[in-house]
Design an enzyme around this catalytic site. Structure first.
Site, PDB file in Angstrom:
ATOM      1  N   HIS A 330     113.609   8.362 -74.177  1.00 54.91           N
ATOM      2  CA  HIS A 330     113.312   8.395 -72.745  1.00 54.91           C
ATOM      3  C   HIS A 330     113.891   7.241 -71.963  1.00 54.91           C
ATOM      4  O   HIS A 330     113.736   7.194 -70.753  1.00 54.91           O
ATOM      5  CB  HIS A 330     111.797   8.396 -72.515  1.00 54.91           C
ATOM      6  CG  HIS A 330     111.151   9.725 -72.742  1.00 54.91           C
ATOM      7  ND1 HIS A 330     111.033  10.666 -71.747  1.00 54.91           N
ATOM      8  CD2 HIS A 330     110.609  10.276 -73.839  1.00 54.91           C
ATOM      9  CE1 HIS A 330     110.423  11.738 -72.230  1.00 54.91           C
ATOM     10  NE2 HIS A 330     110.155  11.525 -73.509  1.00 54.91           N
ATOM     11  N   LYS A 519     106.417   7.245 -57.016  1.00 49.63           N
ATOM     12  CA  LYS A 519     106.731   7.101 -58.436  1.00 49.63           C
ATOM     13  C   LYS A 519     106.273   5.719 -58.847  1.00 49.63           C
ATOM     14  O   LYS A 519     105.900   4.916 -57.999  1.00 49.63           O
ATOM     15  CB  LYS A 519     108.240   7.262 -58.674  1.00 49.63           C
ATOM     16  CG  LYS A 519     109.101   6.419 -57.700  1.00 49.63           C
ATOM     17  CD  LYS A 519     110.592   6.635 -57.888  1.00 49.63           C
ATOM     18  CE  LYS A 519     111.123   7.944 -57.365  1.00 49.63           C
ATOM     19  NZ  LYS A 519     111.708   8.804 -58.346  1.00 49.63           N
ATOM     20  N   ARG A 520     106.297   5.418 -60.144  1.00 48.68           N
ATOM     21  CA  ARG A 520     105.971   4.071 -60.584  1.00 48.68           C
ATOM     22  C   ARG A 520     106.818   3.053 -59.822  1.00 48.68           C
ATOM     23  O   ARG A 520     107.965   3.320 -59.499  1.00 48.68           O
ATOM     24  CB  ARG A 520     106.231   3.928 -62.096  1.00 48.68           C
ATOM     25  CG  ARG A 520     105.243   4.682 -62.969  1.00 48.68           C
ATOM     26  CD  ARG A 520     103.855   4.134 -62.850  1.00 48.68           C
ATOM     27  NE  ARG A 520     103.813   2.766 -63.318  1.00 48.68           N
ATOM     28  CZ  ARG A 520     102.971   2.314 -64.240  1.00 48.68           C
ATOM     29  NH1 ARG A 520     102.085   3.109 -64.782  1.00 48.68           N
ATOM     30  NH2 ARG A 520     102.988   1.050 -64.595  1.00 48.68           N
ATOM     31  N   LYS A 525     113.948   1.615 -59.919  1.00 50.88           N
ATOM     32  CA  LYS A 525     113.727   2.770 -59.045  1.00 50.88           C
ATOM     33  C   LYS A 525     114.006   2.419 -57.579  1.00 50.88           C
ATOM     34  O   LYS A 525     114.070   3.285 -56.721  1.00 50.88           O
ATOM     35  CB  LYS A 525     112.302   3.294 -59.212  1.00 50.88           C
ATOM     36  CG  LYS A 525     112.061   3.954 -60.591  1.00 50.88           C
ATOM     37  CD  LYS A 525     110.628   4.448 -60.721  1.00 50.88           C
ATOM     38  CE  LYS A 525     110.302   5.064 -62.069  1.00 50.88           C
ATOM     39  NZ  LYS A 525     110.711   6.490 -62.174  1.00 50.88           N
ATOM     40  N   THR A 627     111.502  13.538 -62.955  1.00 50.74           N
ATOM     41  CA  THR A 627     110.974  14.886 -62.774  1.00 50.74           C
ATOM     42  C   THR A 627     110.402  15.012 -61.371  1.00 50.74           C
ATOM     43  O   THR A 627     110.285  16.121 -60.847  1.00 50.74           O
ATOM     44  CB  THR A 627     109.880  15.224 -63.804  1.00 50.74           C
ATOM     45  OG1 THR A 627     108.934  14.142 -63.850  1.00 50.74           O
ATOM     46  CG2 THR A 627     110.469  15.459 -65.183  1.00 50.74           C
ATOM     47  N   LYS A 631     110.343  18.282 -58.586  1.00 51.93           N
ATOM     48  CA  LYS A 631     109.195  18.816 -57.848  1.00 51.93           C
ATOM     49  C   LYS A 631     109.527  18.957 -56.366  1.00 51.93           C
ATOM     50  O   LYS A 631     109.218  19.971 -55.733  1.00 51.93           O
ATOM     51  CB  LYS A 631     107.990  17.885 -58.000  1.00 51.93           C
ATOM     52  CG  LYS A 631     107.495  17.718 -59.428  1.00 51.93           C
ATOM     53  CD  LYS A 631     106.522  16.533 -59.539  1.00 51.93           C
ATOM     54  CE  LYS A 631     106.317  16.140 -60.993  1.00 51.93           C
ATOM     55  NZ  LYS A 631     105.647  14.816 -61.137  1.00 51.93           N
TER      56      LYS A 631
HETATM   57  C1  LIG Z   1     106.094  13.694 -61.641  1.00 49.49           C
HETATM   58  C2  LIG Z   1     105.277  12.480 -61.695  1.00 49.49           C
HETATM   59  C3  LIG Z   1     105.841  11.258 -62.070  1.00 49.49           C
HETATM   60  C4  LIG Z   1     107.319  11.106 -62.384  1.00 49.49           C
HETATM   61  O1  LIG Z   1     107.999  10.786 -61.180  1.00 49.49           O
HETATM   62  P1  LIG Z   1     109.495  10.220 -61.193  1.00 49.49           P
HETATM   63  O2  LIG Z   1     109.865  10.259 -59.753  1.00 49.49           O
HETATM   64  O3  LIG Z   1     110.305  11.167 -62.001  1.00 49.49           O
HETATM   65  O4  LIG Z   1     109.439   8.855 -61.744  1.00 49.49           O
HETATM   66  C5  LIG Z   1     105.045  10.148 -62.098  1.00 49.49           C
HETATM   67  N1  LIG Z   1     103.741  10.208 -61.794  1.00 49.49           N
HETATM   68  C6  LIG Z   1     103.155  11.360 -61.419  1.00 49.49           C
HETATM   69  C7  LIG Z   1     101.716  11.359 -61.074  1.00 49.49           C
HETATM   70  C8  LIG Z   1     103.898  12.532 -61.360  1.00 49.49           C
HETATM   71  O5  LIG Z   1     103.305  13.683 -61.006  1.00 49.49           O
END
Ligand SMILES: *Cc1c(COP(=O)(O)O)cnc(C)c1O
Length: 781
Positions: A330, A519-520, A525, A627, A631
């Site tokens: 990952h 996101k985190r 990022k 991911t 979405k």
């Molecule tokens: C989808 C999701 C992530 C992943 O987000 P990235 O933008 O791909 O880092 C992290 N936290 C939650 C709660 C999510 O639903």
């Protein structure tokens, strides 16, 4: 309880238990069939499962949502209201854990016999509380009111050993057998949660282990009056499943973390082997997927079980192990590649360390031809650069028949970087499996408005076959469709605006662009790039207040690892900058920046359907897949992003004209990084960037503490490892292009429609089909 005294929470529990009974019938049927038909099964080992709430998922997949809604309404209860009371099962940090949850749902939906294995943390990821922009971490007590979804299975408990010594026993025939005598034993107690597939297709099991001391109380100590000491052993054992460790972080809670990893890996392997009586043919009946290196000890543990406990010869055991296991990588970030000190391994897992040495010896023995010292160092399981450490990624690589990356770019980089030399020894072992998301949760449940329109235009078949989404492209110029989609988005934005007012105490205008980065919080990022651009936009609006600016609401959310100070400072900057903008009357109706606290799956489900613009702006080469990007695009948000992770493939699928790509590519980043002065030079080239950085650096957003961001900003000129400065101008231009596009709503919505139409491939059903065919070698229709 009688209805007259039932609380909303009681209604939630009652509703779950009513439906649960139906699930159990299906569940028992699936277990029985798998057993009788001797089907091959998948075992998905993951230290994280970021599940979120389960009620809507289960009701919707079983097709009882509307029945339940009506039944509850007849009793005067609002289903949406009680759904909001369900605690969010947050047993993960971010993308990796959410992937595991989407995969579990897809495997059940595709009818694959699959078991998830992980840890039942008493406290999942911390709840984020913000005080004046400062992150505080509070334990998330998600089990406080019980959990109607889980079933404790004490009958299937299993002992897990730690420490002690290894005895060599010489058999009569001269063979040497190794017997591990652990100094300490912890009991792993399983808790099962049903995973319901789409249309109730199949119910699989998520089995999470809880740690117990074999003896709950030292009665002698207690009777002596040592009431605290009497439970010390218990506290030590149970600490293993107390909390989820934040893993997006550098060195953390060392020893306990290793104990967690071995604990769930060992319990899971022993549990699954019980289901398959012939250990010499395990690989014909079981496919074990390691989600990152956290369960990489499975390689040594399976060898130990086969060789020491089942008496199988080394060579055969190695074949069985390799054919059974496969590993998903990952991350390529050096600080995130897991290694363990040899000294710690020897102390905690003495037999496993011997086995790891032996695996390494066999691997190095088999090298052919003359090899350089560098090559041998690079393929060895032991890293000797700073103390001796076991490389878990290498261990997982050697012990697996397939190793996969999670996007095309990430897989290529894996082949060229960390695993270059290992890959040359094992050609064909590395494969790509681009991540996906389950459309049931991220489209159908999260965005019923959009789903209803899609069903209306394309037919109900889209609920079962996302491939039909492509048909939407034929309607991209239809003004009536555009208007319906716009209205559905507007409703979602109004709902999010209400939530923002509740949680952040500020009003946002739903007619502005909702520009979202959730996101985190991590330097790679690049939330900082977004914030610097926001500061620059603030200055530009102030300089020309009478220009016709496109109104924008920037929405951010995300947690920072507790000891990641820079990430926490970035959250604080978002808060301070947001306040400065809020206090400036010339920003009204033009610009707004809000940071929503406690990002989790349930919050994501509210934000994603309300986004117009999705920020996927990581430094190229650093985001393995992402991911979140999927979405948003599925729900029709336009993406502004770099050529990184799955953004590359999203561009291919939605078409390059329908996504806004900017900035350096991964190879360009690598070249630019070798110039130590690149940050300073980029700032010197861009007056706009220099000015925005000056605003932040000089206390312009933090008058109460002028130097708060000095080090953060200075870091950009001295060592801008994440290319914030280098990509700034391109990012600014890309954003202004989107401002102009917003003014042409017909063009904007054409792009939006193309995004939803093009995203079918990113269904996790597609990803799981590929795993089943190429890695697990299991039939799936
Ligand atoms: C989808 C999701 C992530 C992943 O987000 P990235 O933008 O791909 O880092 C992290 N936290 C939650 C709660 C999510 O639903």
């Amino acid at each position: 309880k009688d209805a007259t005294v039932a609380t909303p929470y009681d209604w939630l529990t009652a509703s779950i238990e009513v439906v649960r009974d139906r699930i159990i019938d299906q569940w028992i049927k699936a277990t029985k069939e798998a057993y009788e038909e001797k089907e091959k099964r998948v075992y998905y080992l993951s230290l994280e499962f970021l599940i979120g709430r389960l009620m809507r998922d289960a009701f919707s997949n079983l097709g009882v949502m509307e029945t339940m809604r009506a039944a509850l309404a007849s009793l005067g209860v609002d289903l949406d209201l009680i759904a909001g009371l369900e605690p969010d099962a947050a047993l993960g940090n971010g993308g990796l854990g959410r992937l595991a949850a989407c995969f579990m749902e897809s495997m059940a939906s595709l009818g694959l016999p699959a078991h998830g294995y992980g840890i039942r943390y008493d406290y999942g990821i911390f709840r984020q509380v913000l005080a004046e922009g400062v992150q505080h971490e509070v334990p998330e007590d998600w089990l406080a009111f019980g959990n109607p979804w889980e079933f404790e299975r004490p009958d299937l408990s299993c002992p897990v050993g730690f420490g002690g010594h290894v005895e060599e026993v010489t058999e009569e025939d001269g063979a040497v057998r190794h017997v591990w005598h652990p100094a300490e034993t912890v009991t792993a107690v399983p808790y099962d949660t049903p995973v319901v597939g789409w249309r109730g297709r199949r119910v699989n099991t998520l089995r999470l282990w809880s740690a117990r001391a074999p003896s709950p109380l030292d009665l002698d100590a207690f009777n002596r009056g040592d009431h605290v000491g009497a439970t010390a052993g218990r506290a030590r054992a149970e600490a293993i499943s107390r909390v989820l460790y934040p893993s997006d972080e550098s060195p953390a809670g060392r020893e306990l973390r290793l104990r967690q990893e071995y604990f769930f890996t060992s319990a899971s392997l022993r549990d699954l082997m019980r289901r398959h009586p012939d250990p010499g043919k395990l690989h014909e009946h079981a496919a074990v997927q390691l989600n990152d290196t956290h369960p990489a000890l499975a390689v040594a543990e399976l060898m130990r079980l086969l060789v020491d406990e089942k008496g199988i010869g080394w060579e055969q055991a190695w074949t069985v192990t390799r054919e059974t296991l496969s590993y998903t990588n990952h991350t390529l970030l050096p600080e995130a590649l897991e290694t363990w000190p040899v000294e710690l391994m020897e102390r905690l897992l003495p037999r496993h360390m011997q086995i790891i040495y032996l695996i390494n010896w066999h691997s190095l023995q088999s090298l052919e031809g003359p090899r350089t010292e560098d090559f041998i160092r690079s393929v060895s399981l032991i890293d000797e650069t700073s103390g001796r450490r076991v490389r878990m990624g290498h261990l997982a690589f050697l012990g697996s028949h397939k190793v996969n990356g999670v996007s095309a770019l990430h897989t290529d980089l894996m082949r060229e970087t960390v695993f270059r030399d290992l890959a040359s020894l094992h050609p064909g072992r590395i494969v790509n499996k681009t991540n996906g998301i389950t459309f049931r949760r991220w489209l159908q449940q999260a965005n019923p408005g959009l789903t209803a329109i899609l069903v209306d235009v394309l037919g109900p078949g889209i609920l079962d076959d996302p491939g039909l989404l492509a048909g939407l492209a034929a309607h991209e110029g239809d003004p009536a469709l555009r208007e319906r989609l716009r209205a559905a988005r507007a409703r979602n934005k109004i709902a999010l605006a209400r939530l923002i007012e509740e949680r952040a105490g500020t009003r946002v205008d739903p007619s502005a662009i909702f520009d979202v980065q959730v996101k985190r919080i991590h330097e790679y990022k690049r939330q900082l790039l977004n914030l610097v651009e926001t500061a620059a936009l603030y200055e530009a609006i102030r300089a020309e207040p009478h220009r016709n600016w496109t109104p924008r609401v920037k929405i951010m959310a995300g947690k920072a690892a507790p000891s990641y100070h820079k990430a926490k400072l970035i959250i604080r900057l978002a808060h301070d900058l947001g306040r400065r903008i809020e206090e400036d009357p010339s920003m009204r109706g033009r610009l707004k920046l809000v940071f929503l606290p406690n990002y989790n799956v349930s919050l994501a489900e509210r934000i994603v359907p309300a986004a117009d613009l999705s920020e996927q702006i990581s430094t190229a080469g650093m985001e393995a897949s992402g991911t979140g990007n999927m979405k948003f695009a599925l729900n029709g948000a336009l993406t502004i992003g770099t050529l990184d992770g799955a953004n590359v493939e999203i561009r291919e699928h939605v078409g390059p004209d329908n996504i806004t790509i900017f900035g350096l590519t991964a190879p360009e980043v690598a070249i630019r990084r070798s110039d130590p002065d690149h940050g300073r030079a980029a700032i010197a080239r861009s007056p706009r960037l220099a000015s925005a950085l000056h605003l932040i650096r000089s206390g312009g957003v933090s008058p109460d503490e002028k130097g708060r961001y000095a080090a953060l900003v200075d870091g950009l000129s001295d060592d801008d490892a994440f290319m914030v400065t280098d990509d700034f101008d391109a990012y600014w231009e890309a954003q202004r292009g989107l401002d102009a596009l917003w003014a042409d709503q017909a063009a904007w919505w054409r792009r939006s429609i193309a995004n939803t139409a093009g995203m079918a491939w990113f269904s996790s059903d597609r990803t799981i089909r590929e795993y089943a065919q190429d890695i697990w070698r299991m039939p799936v229709e």
